[in-house]
Scaffold this active site. Structure first.
Site, PDB file in Angstrom:
ATOM      1  N   LYS A 112      45.727 -14.505 -18.565  1.00 13.97           N
ATOM      2  CA  LYS A 112      45.036 -15.639 -17.947  1.00 13.97           C
ATOM      3  C   LYS A 112      45.411 -17.002 -18.557  1.00 13.97           C
ATOM      4  CE  LYS A 112      42.118 -13.425 -15.060  1.00 13.97           C
ATOM      5  NZ  LYS A 112      41.983 -12.058 -15.543  1.00 13.97           N
ATOM      6  N   GLU A 134      35.625 -19.855 -12.306  1.00  9.53           N
ATOM      7  CA  GLU A 134      34.822 -18.668 -12.042  1.00  9.53           C
ATOM      8  C   GLU A 134      35.358 -17.572 -12.946  1.00  9.53           C
ATOM      9  OE1 GLU A 134      37.568 -19.303 -10.300  1.00  9.53           O
ATOM     10  OE2 GLU A 134      38.513 -17.367 -10.704  1.00  9.53           O
ATOM     11  N   SER A 401      48.196  -6.078 -18.924  1.00  9.16           N
ATOM     12  CA  SER A 401      47.646  -7.410 -18.632  1.00  9.16           C
ATOM     13  C   SER A 401      46.665  -7.932 -19.677  1.00  9.16           C
ATOM     14  CB  SER A 401      46.991  -7.413 -17.251  1.00  9.16           C
ATOM     15  OG  SER A 401      46.002  -6.412 -17.163  1.00  9.16           O
TER      16      SER A 401
HETATM   17  C1  PLP Z   1      41.466 -10.906 -14.833  1.00  8.52           C
HETATM   18  C2  PLP Z   1      42.205  -9.710 -15.244  1.00  8.52           C
HETATM   19  C3  PLP Z   1      42.852  -8.894 -14.305  1.00  8.52           C
HETATM   20  C4  PLP Z   1      42.728  -9.074 -12.832  1.00  8.52           C
HETATM   21  O1  PLP Z   1      43.172 -10.287 -12.352  1.00  8.52           O
HETATM   22  P1  PLP Z   1      44.589 -10.470 -11.655  1.00  8.52           P
HETATM   23  O2  PLP Z   1      44.533 -11.838 -11.092  1.00  8.52           O
HETATM   24  O3  PLP Z   1      44.693  -9.411 -10.588  1.00  8.52           O
HETATM   25  O4  PLP Z   1      45.615 -10.305 -12.686  1.00  8.52           O
HETATM   26  C5  PLP Z   1      43.621  -7.841 -14.769  1.00  8.52           C
HETATM   27  N1  PLP Z   1      43.728  -7.573 -16.092  1.00  8.52           N
HETATM   28  C6  PLP Z   1      43.103  -8.330 -17.022  1.00  8.52           C
HETATM   29  C7  PLP Z   1      43.250  -7.986 -18.448  1.00  8.52           C
HETATM   30  C8  PLP Z   1      42.324  -9.415 -16.629  1.00  8.52           C
HETATM   31  O5  PLP Z   1      41.715 -10.151 -17.568  1.00  8.52           O
END
Ligand code: PLP
Length: 419
Positions: A112, A134, A401
């Protein structure tokens, strides 16, 4: 001779990466379905972004912050013990290697921050002093609060009260970073409702406030801007693959909430047809309405939060309830570029259930010493299944992620409820 002149006359077909058009369309998807009050704010954003896009100084500044503050490039890592575990039982030479692109090692623990630092710089360029955001899992809230502290901006974060309960650690982090967390008690008290409230705030505050949308969703130009800021993931991954694997991977797997980490790692590979791209949505408890959060797999085209994409909706076009064990995937919509990739077949979309994600979470922790986010665990769950169907010399890259520190309490609760 005639074929040569034909070739010269036939325009080259557009590359899959050459979207959106100037109206913000990804094929039929995207656009900007917003009330009049937001039109000028979006136009201002389009103007600023147009200018910085070709401004080397902006990208130099961003690159320098991503290196020294965020900790990029994040490593490409061979998950050797997880791979070995996945191969156990079967012929040990079979089954793809599983590699992780380690976004969990980025500052604040997820991808993020790539977006919030970029949009934070845009906020300063527009001369605005306040940002709003948000958040579902709280990761985007933390990343926004971090960018605000770092850049000297005021920050208000909207969060559903159900998510405030599930993600208490991140609420505390946001407050410590100086942000104000506004609990939303409407609707299902999750991400969709927080997004509604943030949009409402923005309508009354556009003069001094920028709304940092946390994923590749919302009206044009947000899906494009967020994708561009996140595409550093795929760009790094491509170079690392060539250096470390000697070639591009056979497949890339990422979880899809709004779709920003997936778009970020997919985008630079969109025109490399030999690389399978696979997005994994939240399969939740079942495929029944209300029990999952999989708009690409189980939804239909509709408008949500200012753009046309796949949405989970009932027969009257009302947004459906959603469920996922992970707050970051608990959203009935998805970015329009994913809708475009789905319909043109470039990306395959599938689901992983709550239970499969929970198993992948525990397995990754115990084999690799890495606690992944519950969102990410959906991608790992699918990669484990996929690996078994691929030959031993092939490689899957999973976009890791984010890290799962925020989820340990919730996972403990879910494990206690298991039969
Ligand atoms: C916010 C988040 C997601 C989902 O959001 P995307 O916009 O689909 O990437 C996935 N993995 C993590 C660790 C997140 O914090």
């Amino acid at each position: 001779m005639s074929t040569i002149s034909n070739d010269l006359q036939t325009p080259r077909p557009p590359l899959i990466s050459e979207v959106p058009d100037e109206r913000g369309r990804f094929g039929q998807f995207g656009g900007a379905y917003v009330p009049e009050t937001l039109v000028s704010a979006l136009e201002q954003l389009i103007d600023v972004y147009d200018r910085v896009r070709s401004d080397e100084r902006f990208w130099d500044e961003l690159r320098s912050l991503l290196t020294t503050y965020v900790g990029r490039p994040t490593p490409l890592y061979f998950a050797q013990r997880l791979t070995k575990h996945a191969r156990k039982g079967a012929d040990r030479t079979k089954g793809a290697e599983i590699w992780f692109k380690r976004e969990d090692l980025a500052h604040t623990g997820a991808h993020k921050i790539n977006n919030t630092i970029g949009q934070g710089l845009l906020t300063k360029k527009m001369g605005k002093r306040r940002i709003i955001a948000e958040t579902g899992a709280g990761q985007h809230g933390v990343a926004s609060a971090t960018a605000a502290a770092f850049l000297g901006l005021e920050c208000d974060v909207y969060m559903g009260s159900e998510d405030v309960r599930r993600q208490r650690l991140n609420v505390t982090r946001m407050k410590m970073l100086g942000a104000n967390v506004i609990e939303v008690n409407s609707g299902s008290r999750t991400l969709k409702d927080a997004t509604n409230e943030a949009m409402r705030d923005w309508m009354g505050s556009v003069e001094h406030t920028h709304y940092i949308i946390g994923s590749v969703v919302g009206p044009h130009p947000f899906p494009m801007i967020v994708r561009d800021f996140q595409s550093i993931i795929g760009r790094e991954c491509k170079g690392q693959s060539i250096r470390q694997l000697g070639k591009l991977p056979e497949a890339i797997v990422a979880c899809v909430g709004g779709g920003s980490n997936a778009a970020g790692i997919f985008y630079d590979f969109a025109d490399d047809k030999g690389v399978r791209l696979i997005g994994v949505e939240a399969g939740g408890r079942s495929r029944e309405p209300g029990q999952h959060a999989a708009p690409l797999s189980l939804g239909s085209p509709g408008i949500l939060h200012g753009s046309l994409s796949y949405v989970l909706q009932d027969a009257n076009g009302q947004t459906a309830d959603v469920h996922s064990c992970s707050a970051g995937l608990d959203y009935p919509g998805v970015g329009p570029e994913h809708a475009y990739w789905k319909d043109n077949g470039r990306v395959e979309y599938t689901t992983a259930t709550d239970d499969e994600a929970l198993d992948a979470f525990l397995l990754t922790a115990r084999t690799e010493g890495i606690i992944p986010a519950l969102e990410t665990s959906h991608a790992i769950a699918h990669a484990l299944k996929l690996a078994a169907t691929m030959p031993g010399e092939s490689r899957i890259v999973v976009n890791l992620s984010g890290r799962g520190d925020k989820d340990v309490e919730e996972v403990g609760r879910l494990l206690a409820m298991r039969p």
